[in-house]
Motif scaffolding. Structure first.
Motif, PDB file in Angstrom:
ATOM      1  N   ARG A  71       0.819  -1.218   0.000  1.00  0.00           N
ATOM      2  CA  ARG A  71       0.000   0.000   0.000  1.00  0.00           C
ATOM      3  C   ARG A  71       0.851   1.266   0.000  1.00  0.00           C
ATOM      4  O   ARG A  71       0.307   2.375   0.039  1.00  0.00           O
ATOM      5  CB  ARG A  71      -0.947  -0.004   1.199  1.00  0.00           C
ATOM      6  N   GLY A  72       2.164   1.083  -0.045  1.00  0.00           N
ATOM      7  CA  GLY A  72       3.073   2.217  -0.156  1.00  0.00           C
ATOM      8  C   GLY A  72       4.241   1.844  -1.037  1.00  0.00           C
ATOM      9  O   GLY A  72       4.638   0.676  -1.088  1.00  0.00           O
TER      10      GLY A  72
ATOM     11  N   ARG B  42       6.231   9.521   6.754  1.00  0.00           N
ATOM     12  CA  ARG B  42       4.884   9.845   6.252  1.00  0.00           C
ATOM     13  C   ARG B  42       4.232   8.615   5.636  1.00  0.00           C
ATOM     14  O   ARG B  42       3.030   8.357   5.841  1.00  0.00           O
ATOM     15  CB  ARG B  42       4.978  10.962   5.217  1.00  0.00           C
TER      16      ARG B  42
ATOM     17  N   GLY C  81       0.966   6.935   7.013  1.00  0.00           N
ATOM     18  CA  GLY C  81      -0.169   6.983   6.102  1.00  0.00           C
ATOM     19  C   GLY C  81      -0.735   5.606   5.812  1.00  0.00           C
ATOM     20  O   GLY C  81      -1.950   5.393   5.851  1.00  0.00           O
ATOM     21  N   VAL C  82       0.151   4.641   5.540  1.00  0.00           N
ATOM     22  CA  VAL C  82      -0.317   3.281   5.272  1.00  0.00           C
ATOM     23  C   VAL C  82      -0.957   2.689   6.522  1.00  0.00           C
ATOM     24  O   VAL C  82      -1.976   1.995   6.445  1.00  0.00           O
ATOM     25  CB  VAL C  82       0.851   2.406   4.761  1.00  0.00           C
TER      26      VAL C  82
ATOM     27  N   GLY D  31      -4.419   3.586   6.714  1.00  0.00           N
ATOM     28  CA  GLY D  31      -5.292   3.078   5.662  1.00  0.00           C
ATOM     29  C   GLY D  31      -5.132   3.742   4.316  1.00  0.00           C
ATOM     30  O   GLY D  31      -5.881   3.439   3.381  1.00  0.00           O
ATOM     31  N   ASP D  32      -4.157   4.647   4.194  1.00  0.00           N
ATOM     32  CA  ASP D  32      -3.946   5.338   2.929  1.00  0.00           C
ATOM     33  C   ASP D  32      -3.047   4.520   2.003  1.00  0.00           C
ATOM     34  O   ASP D  32      -2.351   3.599   2.442  1.00  0.00           O
ATOM     35  CB  ASP D  32      -3.297   6.706   3.161  1.00  0.00           C
ATOM     36  N   VAL D  33      -3.057   4.880   0.730  1.00  0.00           N
ATOM     37  CA  VAL D  33      -2.103   4.355  -0.242  1.00  0.00           C
ATOM     38  C   VAL D  33      -1.141   5.490  -0.559  1.00  0.00           C
ATOM     39  O   VAL D  33      -1.557   6.582  -0.939  1.00  0.00           O
ATOM     40  CB  VAL D  33      -2.805   3.874  -1.524  1.00  0.00           C
ATOM     41  N   ILE D  34       0.155   5.221  -0.385  1.00  0.00           N
ATOM     42  CA  ILE D  34       1.154   6.277  -0.462  1.00  0.00           C
ATOM     43  C   ILE D  34       2.182   5.973  -1.546  1.00  0.00           C
ATOM     44  O   ILE D  34       2.782   4.897  -1.568  1.00  0.00           O
ATOM     45  CB  ILE D  34       1.887   6.446   0.886  1.00  0.00           C
TER      46      ILE D  34
END
Length: 227
Positions: A105-106, A119, A123-124, A127-130
């Motif tokens: 996811r990153g 970051r 972020g991952v 739950g984010d995709v970085i």
């Protein structure tokens, strides 16, 4: 980005000890991040993730034996709650897309600074995709480029997907994925059938597959044998 209430538990996987140890020291000095373990290969990363259950695995791609793409696939399949951030020298779109399909996811390049790596980890974990800045630009350029007939994913040369294979083994796995027999591969590459058999056996060992059918599934899942 605020520091989480509980430290994020991070496992680092990289086969270069100087880089791995330096990154461990760098991240260990960041409030809210706890480096709970390191791994020098894909197999160690899978075993470490299963045992330590970190929040994040920071994963290199080009490691000996099991590569980081396959390790990512196994970690995320066994423990979907673990986020994988790929940190690699490989900036080709093929490697990026292979990593993301495997569950990462990153995706950052090893030139990333401490702020960018932290970051991405946070972020991952949230739950984010970085993507790192340079990677994000390459992705944007790819999708903004002229549309090619039938193109749905970027091409994935075997050297990016399976970096542990030799050039000859890469040629052979491409043809195995296309459904060619050993005799057909020998004729196409001007090799003896014995040489092909030996190389196919080596490929099975390096890809950790039991037979030809499983090798074809692995290779086609990585985008090989479709051209």
């Amino acid at each position: 980005m605020p520091v989480p209430d509980e430290p994020l538990r991070v496992l680092l996987a990289d086969d270069h000890p100087v880089y791995r140890d330096g990154l461990a020291m760098l991240l260990g000095s960041v409030p809210g991040i706890d480096v709970v373990g390191t791994a020098a290969s894909g197999a160690e990363a899978v075993a470490g993730a299963a045992e330590l259950q970190p929040d994040i695995v920071v994963m290199d791609v080009g490691m000996p034996g099991m590569d980081g793409i396959e390790a990512t696939r196994r970690v995320t399949a066994a423990s979907p709650h673990i986020g994988v951030v790929v940190l690699t020298m490989a900036e080709q779109e093929a490697t990026l897309f292979a990593a993301m399909r495997a569950g990462a996811r990153g995706y950052l390049l090893k030139g990333a600074n401490q702020t960018e790596i932290v970051r991405a980890i946070r972020g991952v974990a949230a739950g984010d995709v970085i993507f790192g800045p340079s990677v994000a630009r390459r992705v944007a350029d790819f999708f903004a480029g002229p549309e090619e007939s039938g193109r749905s994913t970027p091409p994935e040369p075997a050297e990016y997907v399976f970096p542990q294979l030799t050039p000859r083994e890469r040629d052979i796995i491409e043809l195995v994925a296309a459904g060619r027999s050993n005799a057909q591969i020998a004729a196409a590459l001007f090799l003896s059938q014995k040489t092909v058999r030996n190389n196919v056996s080596n490929i099975f060992t390096k890809l950790h597959v039991a037979d030809r059918a499983e090798a074809i599934v692995r290779a086609r899942d990585a985008g090989l044998g479709r051209r």
